[in-house]
Design a protein around this motif. Structure first.
Motif, PDB file in Angstrom:
ATOM      1  N   ALA A  74      40.186  43.741  28.663  1.00 40.88           N
ATOM      2  CA  ALA A  74      41.234  43.657  29.688  1.00 40.88           C
ATOM      3  C   ALA A  74      41.247  44.903  30.556  1.00 40.88           C
ATOM      4  N   VAL A  75      41.097  46.075  29.934  1.00 38.61           N
ATOM      5  CA  VAL A  75      41.044  47.316  30.701  1.00 38.61           C
ATOM      6  C   VAL A  75      39.928  47.233  31.733  1.00 38.61           C
ATOM      7  N   LYS A  76      38.767  46.777  31.308  1.00 34.72           N
ATOM      8  CA  LYS A  76      37.601  46.735  32.187  1.00 34.72           C
ATOM      9  C   LYS A  76      37.733  45.706  33.308  1.00 34.72           C
ATOM     10  N   HIS A  77      38.604  44.728  33.136  1.00 36.04           N
ATOM     11  CA  HIS A  77      38.731  43.652  34.129  1.00 36.04           C
ATOM     12  C   HIS A  77      40.074  43.648  34.863  1.00 36.04           C
ATOM     13  N   THR A  78      40.822  44.715  34.771  1.00 31.67           N
ATOM     14  CA  THR A  78      42.146  44.767  35.396  1.00 31.67           C
ATOM     15  C   THR A  78      42.083  44.444  36.880  1.00 31.67           C
ATOM     16  N   TRP A  79      41.113  44.978  37.566  1.00 36.12           N
ATOM     17  CA  TRP A  79      40.987  44.774  39.015  1.00 36.12           C
ATOM     18  C   TRP A  79      40.849  43.299  39.371  1.00 36.12           C
TER      19      TRP A  79
END
Length: 166
Positions: A74-79
């Protein structure tokens, strides 16, 4: 949302253009800086569910290991999920679970070096990680009517954010 050099607000709205349409903030002229954000949240569960997590007795597998992966993803795909959120280079993600008697608390720390902060990434990590816990334990949490009377996620917040120049 207003923002200026000190982050406390300025005279211009930064997420809208002159006609009021939403826009992404231009951070191109900002210098890179090291940034860190830490967020935390808690999922409240039945005591028997928490004990099953501790004993690795849940049908779906290792709850915390799966939630850790979900939080990092999720951190890596927040954008991709927060409108107008910049894609930033994530340099580190730390996850920490505290397992109590009737709750699991997740803390996510995110680090980046770039032009904008990583608070949203930390929050996305926490909320997704806790949602993964819920998904992994939902069979144990359901009552006779298929409801979740005791299960809830609460206290999601940013604990700290840091910014330092190189």
């Amino acid at each position: 949302m207003r923002d200026d050099a000190d982050g406390r607000g300025g005279d211009e709205l930064t997420h809208t253009d002159a006609s009021g349409d939403a826009q992404m903030v231009d951070v191109g002229d900002k210098p890179d800086s090291q940034r860190r954000a830490v967020a935390r949240g808690t999922i409240h569960l039945e005591a028997s569910t928490v004990e099953a997590i501790r004993a690795s007795e849940l049908e779906k597998g290792d709850v915390l290991a799966t939630a850790r992966i979900g939080a990092i993803q999720a951190v890596k795909h927040t954008w991709e999920t927060i409108p107008m959120c910049h894609q930033i280079p994530i340099t580190n993600v730390e996850t920490d679970f505290e397992v109590g008697d009737t709750e699991v608390t997740l803390t996510v720390a995110v680090e980046t070096t770039g032009k904008t902060g990583c608070e949203m990434e930390a929050l996305e990590g926490v909320t997704t990680g806790l949602n993964v816990v819920w998904d992994m334990v939902k069979a144990a949490e359901k009552d006779a009517d298929g409801q979740y009377p005791e299960t809830r996620i609460s206290d999601v917040r940013v604990l700290e954010k840091e910014k330092s120049t190189r």
